[in-house]
Design an enzyme around this catalytic site. Structure first.
Site, PDB file in Angstrom:
ATOM      1  N   TYR A 162      19.014  -8.384 -43.056  1.00  0.00           N
ATOM      2  CA  TYR A 162      20.538  -8.381 -42.795  1.00  0.00           C
ATOM      3  C   TYR A 162      21.242  -7.705 -43.830  1.00  0.00           C
ATOM      4  O   TYR A 162      22.573  -7.420 -43.614  1.00  0.00           O
ATOM      5  CB  TYR A 162      20.846  -9.584 -42.200  1.00  0.00           C
ATOM      6  N   LYS A 232       7.884 -16.897 -41.218  1.00  0.00           N
ATOM      7  CA  LYS A 232       6.697 -16.216 -40.869  1.00  0.00           C
ATOM      8  C   LYS A 232       5.814 -15.701 -41.925  1.00  0.00           C
ATOM      9  O   LYS A 232       5.532 -14.572 -42.053  1.00  0.00           O
ATOM     10  CB  LYS A 232       7.357 -14.896 -40.378  1.00  0.00           C
ATOM     11  N   ASP A 285       7.564 -18.280 -34.872  1.00  0.00           N
ATOM     12  CA  ASP A 285       7.171 -18.296 -33.399  1.00  0.00           C
ATOM     13  C   ASP A 285       6.628 -19.350 -32.713  1.00  0.00           C
ATOM     14  O   ASP A 285       7.168 -19.865 -31.688  1.00  0.00           O
ATOM     15  CB  ASP A 285       6.111 -17.302 -33.143  1.00  0.00           C
ATOM     16  N   ASP A 309      18.822 -16.324 -36.748  1.00  0.00           N
ATOM     17  CA  ASP A 309      19.882 -15.684 -35.659  1.00  0.00           C
ATOM     18  C   ASP A 309      18.971 -16.233 -34.548  1.00  0.00           C
ATOM     19  O   ASP A 309      19.590 -16.451 -33.515  1.00  0.00           O
ATOM     20  CB  ASP A 309      19.881 -14.233 -36.149  1.00  0.00           C
TER      21      ASP A 309
END
Length: 418
Positions: A162, A232, A285, A309
């Site tokens: 971002y 992640k 995930d 987000d």
């Protein structure tokens, strides 16, 4: 400080920040607000009416907010000139008056500012996006046990992809970066080097630690049982993986956390309650599965920008959608509370939409100011209006036997239930 277009209220005083970063809140604080684009014209006046009613009922006239309108988005282009979407004096006022609230803002068409929301966060260094997610009884939900969801997300606001460091496919800049990576750095993993857009993902130790520190301190202050680092790192070891490692470091070095069952999970004693606070991590995930399958096991979440987000909007859907999801953007001193949904221009001026997101963001604002009695009344009013099935169209169409209210009527229903 003199302003060009902003009218400072004749009565009212500034909130100030103490040396320890706590707030000194006067009885009549001046609060800047940005009405917002689209449905901002509907929801902002309702929010102000509900907040004023809660403050009046809680403090019997001894406290009162002096509202000061500042401008951003389409309204700024009308008040200043057509190219001024985010006036410097708006940034100055938000910084100077410490606590503010905003409606939704549109993204300008064309070049310059990609997103006014991102620009506000970056220019004011509002590095925490705080999103509490809880269910109000009676709100329609697609899941069986929405009441199990009670989490507060701390999303890093200033880094990750971002940051907007990217170049268009085929541009000289993209080709230059790709050439540097392949020829100077020996990178062989870019599958197609021609007509390839490219971006940079910055994740720093400083940016990570200040975010995780806020999340851990929130858990201490609010008697929360765990903080989960969502990342992640199994794929992006030196950015997302580093986020996890630096997060554990903060827990160990600053909160005295020790390894739990040999690690990597940790725990520390909350100095205020004596209870244990568990610090754990989950792959992003897997976390998207966990919030559906085992939401009750999670409490405070600390995560990077993109993961945050995804998670905050997915969680909002479980408890009734972003129509009632509140949010705040925080630095060490400045706090800006906001509606988390978009501008919905097709509904603008129709007095139709749900003002809940902005009103509950104002509830967060009052709590942040230490005005907990008024904040509690807003929660009571929200619970009461929804329990009575007196709701706006987004809920009414999904509830049996509900009474359809307009945006302003829903605000009045909240006030009546305080």
């Amino acid at each position: 400080m003199g302003y060009q277009k902003i009218q400072v209220p004749a009565t009212g005083d500034k909130i100030t920040v103490n040396a320890d970063m706590s707030l000194s809140v006067p009885k009549n604080p001046i609060i800047p607000f940005i009405e917002g684009d689209g449905i901002g014209v509907d929801i902002s006046p309702v929010m102000i009416k509900v907040v004023d009613a809660a403050v009046e009922k809680a403090y019997k006239g001894e406290r009162k907010i002096a509202w000061m309108e500042v401008y951003a988005g389409e309204k700024a282009t009308q008040v200043y000139d057509q190219d001024t979407w985010l006036p410097q004096e708006t940034l100055d006022a938000v910084r100077d008056y410490v606590v503010s609230i905003k409606g939704p803002l549109t993204t300008p068409v064309g070049g310059g500012i990609r997103s006014l929301n991102v620009a506000l966060r970056q220019q004011l260094d509002l590095y925490v996006c705080q999103r509490p997610v809880r269910w109000f009884e009676g709100v329609p939900s697609p899941v069986k046990k929405p009441g199990d969801v009670d989490m507060v997300i701390f999303r890093e606001n200033s880094e990750d992809i971002y940051a907007g460091v990217e170049w268009k496919a085929g541009s000289p800049e993209a080709e230059k970066v790709i050439k540097f990576l392949t020829e100077e750095m020996g990178v062989k993993k870019i599958r197609f080097t021609e007509n390839c857009g490219i971006g940079i993902k910055p994740v720093s130790q400083e940016g990570t630690k200040r975010l995780v520190r806020k999340a851990l301190q929130y858990a201490v202050d609010n008697d929360r049982s765990s903080v989960t680092l969502v990342h992640k790192g199994n794929i992006m070891k030196f950015t997302e993986g580093a986020f996890k490692d630096w997060g554990y470091e903060v827990a160990r070095d600053e909160f005295g956390a020790e390894l739990l069952d040999g690690g990597p999970w940790m725990q520390f004693k909350n100095p205020k309650t004596g209870k244990n606070v568990v610090v754990k991590d989950v792959i992003a995930d897997a976390m998207l599965q966990q919030i559906l399958l085992r939401p009750a096991e999670y409490d405070v979440i600390a995560t990077l920008n993109l993961n945050g987000d995804y998670l905050s909007d997915a969680l909002a859907a479980e408890v009734g959608g972003i129509g009632i999801a509140p949010g705040a953007n925080l630095s060490d001193s400045v706090a800006m509370f906001e509606a988390t949904h978009g501008t919905a221009p097709k509904y603008a001026g129709q007095d139709k939409v749900n003002p809940g997101s902005l009103i509950l963001s104002a509830e967060m604002m009052l709590r942040h100011m230490g005005w907990t009695e008024a904040a509690d009344l807003i929660i009571k009013g929200t619970n009461g209006a929804i329990a009575a099935k007196t709701v706006t169209y987004d809920f009414e169409r999904l509830m049996d036997g509900a009474t359809l209210l307009s945006c302003s009527e829903f605000g009045d229903a909240m006030i009546a239930k305080m």
